[in-house]
Design an enzyme around this catalytic site. Structure first.
Site, PDB file in Angstrom:
ATOM      1  CG  HIS A 118      -1.948  -1.078   1.225  1.00  0.00           C
ATOM      2  ND1 HIS A 118      -3.212  -0.953   0.706  1.00  0.00           N
ATOM      3  CD2 HIS A 118      -1.875  -2.357   1.678  1.00  0.00           C
ATOM      4  CE1 HIS A 118      -3.882  -2.089   0.859  1.00  0.00           C
ATOM      5  NE2 HIS A 118      -3.079  -2.966   1.436  1.00  0.00           N
ATOM      6  CG  ASN A 191      -7.967  -4.295   0.954  1.00  0.00           C
ATOM      7  OD1 ASN A 191      -7.288  -3.316   1.243  1.00  0.00           O
ATOM      8  ND2 ASN A 191      -7.459  -5.508   0.880  1.00  0.00           N
TER       9      ASN A 191
HETATM   10 FE1  HDE Z   1      -2.563  -4.837   5.386  1.00  0.00          FE
HETATM   11  N1  HDE Z   1      -0.768  -4.052   5.872  1.00  0.00           N
HETATM   12  N2  HDE Z   1      -1.940  -6.643   5.974  1.00  0.00           N
HETATM   13  N3  HDE Z   1      -4.310  -5.671   4.751  1.00  0.00           N
HETATM   14  N4  HDE Z   1      -3.207  -3.057   4.775  1.00  0.00           N
HETATM   15  C1  HDE Z   1      -0.392  -2.784   5.717  1.00  0.00           C
HETATM   16  O1  HDE Z   1       0.714  -1.474   7.274  1.00  0.00           O
HETATM   17  C2  HDE Z   1      -0.858  -6.884   6.731  1.00  0.00           C
HETATM   18  C3  HDE Z   1      -4.659  -6.989   4.838  1.00  0.00           C
HETATM   19  C4  HDE Z   1      -4.460  -2.746   4.358  1.00  0.00           C
HETATM   20  O2  HDE Z   1      -3.266   3.488   3.937  1.00  0.00           O
HETATM   21  C5  HDE Z   1       0.942  -2.484   6.333  1.00  0.00           C
HETATM   22  O3  HDE Z   1       1.091   0.751   7.511  1.00  0.00           O
HETATM   23  C6  HDE Z   1      -0.803  -8.268   7.104  1.00  0.00           C
HETATM   24  C7  HDE Z   1      -6.045  -7.159   4.619  1.00  0.00           C
HETATM   25  C8  HDE Z   1      -4.522  -1.356   4.004  1.00  0.00           C
HETATM   26  O4  HDE Z   1      -1.661   3.325   5.395  1.00  0.00           O
HETATM   27  C9  HDE Z   1       1.321  -3.802   6.996  1.00  0.00           C
HETATM   28  C10 HDE Z   1      -1.887  -8.852   6.511  1.00  0.00           C
HETATM   29  C11 HDE Z   1      -6.530  -5.916   4.372  1.00  0.00           C
HETATM   30  C12 HDE Z   1      -3.248  -0.852   4.243  1.00  0.00           C
HETATM   31  C13 HDE Z   1       0.161  -4.679   6.624  1.00  0.00           C
HETATM   32  C14 HDE Z   1      -2.604  -7.829   5.816  1.00  0.00           C
HETATM   33  C15 HDE Z   1      -5.440  -4.995   4.464  1.00  0.00           C
HETATM   34  C16 HDE Z   1      -2.453  -1.940   4.717  1.00  0.00           C
HETATM   35  C17 HDE Z   1       1.958  -1.912   5.396  1.00  0.00           C
HETATM   36  C18 HDE Z   1      -2.298 -10.299   6.522  1.00  0.00           C
HETATM   37  C19 HDE Z   1      -7.971  -5.517   4.033  1.00  0.00           C
HETATM   38  C20 HDE Z   1      -2.759   0.563   4.000  1.00  0.00           C
HETATM   39  C21 HDE Z   1       2.163  -0.481   5.814  1.00  0.00           C
HETATM   40  C22 HDE Z   1      -2.572 -10.807   7.772  1.00  0.00           C
HETATM   41  C23 HDE Z   1      -8.901  -5.772   5.090  1.00  0.00           C
HETATM   42  C24 HDE Z   1      -3.066   1.472   5.136  1.00  0.00           C
HETATM   43  C25 HDE Z   1       1.283  -0.290   6.926  1.00  0.00           C
HETATM   44  C26 HDE Z   1      -2.621   2.882   4.792  1.00  0.00           C
HETATM   45  C27 HDE Z   1      -1.112  -1.820   5.116  1.00  0.00           C
HETATM   46  C28 HDE Z   1       0.084  -5.944   7.068  1.00  0.00           C
HETATM   47  C29 HDE Z   1      -3.762  -8.090   5.060  1.00  0.00           C
HETATM   48  C30 HDE Z   1      -5.608  -3.595   4.243  1.00  0.00           C
HETATM   49  C31 HDE Z   1       2.660  -4.376   6.600  1.00  0.00           C
HETATM   50  C32 HDE Z   1       0.259  -8.915   7.942  1.00  0.00           C
HETATM   51  C33 HDE Z   1      -6.834  -8.476   4.673  1.00  0.00           C
HETATM   52  C34 HDE Z   1      -5.731  -0.596   3.483  1.00  0.00           C
HETATM   53  O5  HDE Z   1       1.381  -3.674   8.390  1.00  0.00           O
END
Ligand code: HDE
Length: 740
Positions: A118, A191
């Site tokens: 992201h 999302n």
């Molecule tokens: Fe994320 N995800 N994600 N994700 N995600 C990040 O956090 C992570 C997942 C989502 O505008 C990171 O600040 C793991 C699902 C958004 O700043 C990180 C898993 C969904 C954003 C991270 C998921 C999301 C992130 C990277 C699996 C939808 C951007 C930078 C367990 C429900 C937020 C950060 C923004 C960002 C980890 C899966 C949505 C690495 C470990 C499912 C919208 O922490």
């Protein structure tokens, strides 16, 4: 001595490396510059810092008014910002030049690590307004009082690409919402797709590694169309429901404004007694759903890589505030137990037809950021940020996320005090004994920094509160400690099929086209074939289309399925974009290609109608200076023809004179303008004089019902009515090789 104004004949930028005579070092320590009304310091530095500094700034006069005196970060006024301090005009630069060293040092440290996923995103401020109280199921303060507004910040993003990548990658979009509630920040980090690729957070690094540029060659950027991604997917059957979504037009939205948002996981709501109700969160765009087509997306990425961020910026600044409804699906244990799938499995959704959506509020974005870095880049969302009355479920993906987000912010923002940054700071009182660390802005005051303590109410600091404090849902937890995936997560294809059969035929075609496109970029035939083996478990027709589109040597046998596909899950209209489109052209953009001598009456009528429906238009012309219309009025252009291709617009009108058409017909950009608009199934309005451009574009024989003649001003209203349909899909069957 007062400072002299900088002007054209007294420039502050010295040529030939010579110190400007009027800004010599001697001035700095001399007479203090003229003091007047406080400088607009917040235009230069962060808000809180600006507040403290507002009275202290020094100003001087230049042509056009008073400006702040440039200072170092320590506040030392700067005399010369053009030349470093040297030993003689041609001699070595001196270490003593603290202004130079500070400036370069700070520049060297301007970047922070981009988000691992992201990275490319765009944010805006707004508010959430409660329209229906949820007090019956949740004690959360934000859900109590109808009509109350809660400040919000939203960041939309793509997932795979780097910070500088283009907006229209085929990708999931992040839809992360921060609500600054009176009981602390609530981050709903969602999302634009209601399910996810994987079921267990353990697989997230593998998923992300596979989709990112391949590590040896560092390409492709912001694209899933490569071997590593499809290799991983083809070995991960649970991802196929999500794949149906990412291969659909959901993954190439027209605008952030025309996307849905989903919390994805099942969460809990808790009432005052601790009773739990399961909940899924939905954001429904008032603007209606809308996407672009793939060939268009590819071209938009070249024409305007910032297409989505520009769209949001323009809409908000133009007063057309994007709005979403917050909907909740509420259900209890009995429903969860009776549902065909596990509500803790993030690769599954609950069809709206089964559990209807209750609309409880609206989210309005009405203010762009003052500074991209300070707000959009530094905003830190954490799934663990939930106020009392909202709680987690045991979804293993959500549980893993709760660790990841805090951890990633520490790396990205450099320390534990990122909640002191204004965009992340709660807007309610904060009281605790946490202290120190990098960049601490507001340490607790007083002598006491521990608890329990016996210093009494006045000095002793904050205390826990069993009534007001965050309650975790009380539940029994038992079972063997083991690494295991629940049997209830084992059905991987039924909902993928349900999604596919819920699409209109044109949407189904786009899914097939997208999979063929992606797999055509995959070098290894065995990976292509393995993907088709999974598609056979979803829809045989789709598998056949893809096999055919790839000219697969032989149809593979269906992948071994842990559970047989339930083939008769009912279609759900809510899953289609086309069935949930807008009712009018409001918020959309018409591109009007004009030439000198174009019909002024028609142009003015088009503009009037477009304004009336709340849409916008841009004039495209051979030259940016614009054109002179038939009545002699001049109209400035927004785009020169080769910088304003039709992919940037939702519909186009070609309003030209005979002479103008003669000129434009030979121009490749003008030919592309009409050919692309036609190929992308857009509505096209055209004057009869425009015909030579369409002839040279090779499409004059193909013109259909969505190519609407514009004989004069009277035709404008009907045209603007017609373009509300956005696309004329029957045309695609005629212009696309894959449809033959
Ligand atoms: Fe994320 N995800 N994600 N994700 N995600 C990040 O956090 C992570 C997942 C989502 O505008 C990171 O600040 C793991 C699902 C958004 O700043 C990180 C898993 C969904 C954003 C991270 C998921 C999301 C992130 C990277 C699996 C939808 C951007 C930078 C367990 C429900 C937020 C950060 C923004 C960002 C980890 C899966 C949505 C690495 C470990 C499912 C919208 O922490």
């Amino acid at each position: 001595m007062a400072k002299k104004p900088a002007s054209a004949d007294n420039p502050s930028s010295a040529k030939n490396g010579v110190t400007p005579p009027d800004l010599g070092g001697a001035d700095v320590g001399g007479e203090s510059p003229q003091k007047a009304s406080p400088i607009p310091a917040d235009a230069l530095i962060s808000e809180s810092y600006a507040e403290e500094q507002a009275d202290g700034g020094e100003t001087h006069q230049i042509a056009g008014g008073e400006v702040a005196v440039l200072t170092t970060q320590q506040g030392i006024p700067v005399a010369d910002d053009q030349n470093s301090l040297k030993q003689g005009a041609r001699g070595p630069t001196l270490l003593e030049d603290f202004h130079f060293r500070e400036k370069i040092f700070h520049f060297d440290h301007e970047r922070i690590p981009e988000r691992v996923v992201h990275a490319r995103g765009y944010g805006a401020h707004g508010f959430f307004e409660l329209t229906d109280s949820l007090a019956d199921v949740s004690r959360a303060d934000v859900f109590q009082r109808v009509g109350e507004k809660t400040p919000a910040f939203v960041r939309f993003s793509t997932v795979a690409g780097s910070k500088g990548s283009f907006d229209l990658a085929r990708d999931v979009r992040g839809f992360a919402v921060k609500l600054y509630t009176q009981e602390g920040n609530w981050d709903l980090v969602g999302n634009n797709i209601p399910v996810f690729f994987i079921q267990d957070a353990m697989k997230f690094p593998d998923l992300v590694h596979s989709v990112k540029p391949e590590p040896d060659r560092a390409f492709p950027q912001a694209a899933s169309a490569h071997d590593n991604f499809w290799d991983f997917i083809s070995l991960t059957p649970e991802s196929f429901h999500m794949i149906m979504w990412t291969m659909s037009d959901r993954a190439i939205p027209r605008s952030f404004r025309t996307m849905e948002g989903f919390g994805v996981h099942t969460f809990r709501l808790l009432d005052a007694s601790g009773k739990s109700t399961f909940v899924k969160f939905h954001w429904k765009p008032k603007q209606g759903l809308q996407s672009v087509v793939w060939n268009e997306a590819v071209k938009i990425n070249g024409a305007d890589p910032d297409f989505h961020r520009r769209d949001l910026w323009d809409a908000i600044n133009g007063g057309d505030f994007p709005e979403w409804e917050l909907g909740v699906q509420l259900f209890d244990d009995a429903f969860a137990d009776s549902f065909d799938f596990d509500v803790l499995d993030a690769t599954k959704l609950i069809p709206e037809e089964l559990v209807p959506i209750r609309v409880v509020g609206r989210l309005v974005l009405d203010r762009v950021v003052d500074n991209f870095f300070a707000e959009t880049e530094q905003v830190a969302f954490c799934t663990q940020n939930v106020p009392p009355g909202i709680d987690f479920s045991n979804d293993p993906l959500l549980q893993g996320r709760n660790f990841s987000y805090l951890d990633t912010q520490i790396k990205r923002l450099g320390g534990p005090n990122f909640t002191h940054i204004p965009i992340n700071a709660p807007k309610c009182p904060v009281a605790h004994f946490q202290q120190d660390g990098h960049m601490a802005m507001r340490n607790p005051k007083g002598r006491v920094n521990y608890e329990p303590n016996s210093w009494g109410a006045a000095e002793g600091g904050p205390r826990e509160d069993r009534e007001l404090g965050f309650p975790s849902f009380v539940e029994d937890a038992s079972g063997r400690k083991q690494r295991v995936r629940s049997e209830t997560f084992a059905d991987h294809y039924s909902q993928a099929r349900q999604f596919f059969v819920s699409q209109t035929p044109i949407e189904q075609k786009h899914i097939g086209d997208a999979i063929v496109f992606e797999l055509s970029k995959v070098e290894r035939p065995d990976i292509r074939s393995r993907v088709v083996s999974h598609l056979l478990n979803i829809d045989e027709g789709l598998a056949g289309t893809v096999a055919d589109g790839l000219a697969l040597a032989a149809m593979p046998s269906a992948a071994q399925a842990a559970r047989p596909t339930i083939a008769d899950l009912p279609a759900s209209d809510a899953l289609s974009i086309v069935k949930n489109g807008p009712a009018s052209f409001k918020g959309r953009k018409l591109g009007i290609l004009l030439s000198d001598g174009a019909d002024a009456g028609l142009f003015n009528a088009l503009v009037k109608e477009i304004n009336q429906v709340g849409a916008v238009y841009e004039v495209v012309a051979p030259k940016i200076g614009g054109v002179t219309l038939s009545d002699g009025t001049k109209v400035a252009a927004k785009q020169k023809i080769d910088g304003g291709p039709s992919v940037l617009f939702d519909a186009v009108a070609v309003v030209v004179s005979d002479e103008g058409a003669g000129l434009l017909a030979g121009d490749a950009a003008a030919q592309d303008f009409v050919r692309d608009a036609f190929g992308h199934c857009k509505f096209i309005g055209l004057t009869k004089e425009a015909e030579p451009i369409f002839a040279k574009g090779g499409i004059s024989d193909l013109l259909d019902d969505a190519c609407i003649p514009l004989a004069g001003a009277n035709d404008a209203a009907a045209f603007v009515d017609a373009i509300a349909a956005l696309r004329f899909w029957p045309r695609e069957l005629k212009v696309d090789l894959d449809a033959q």
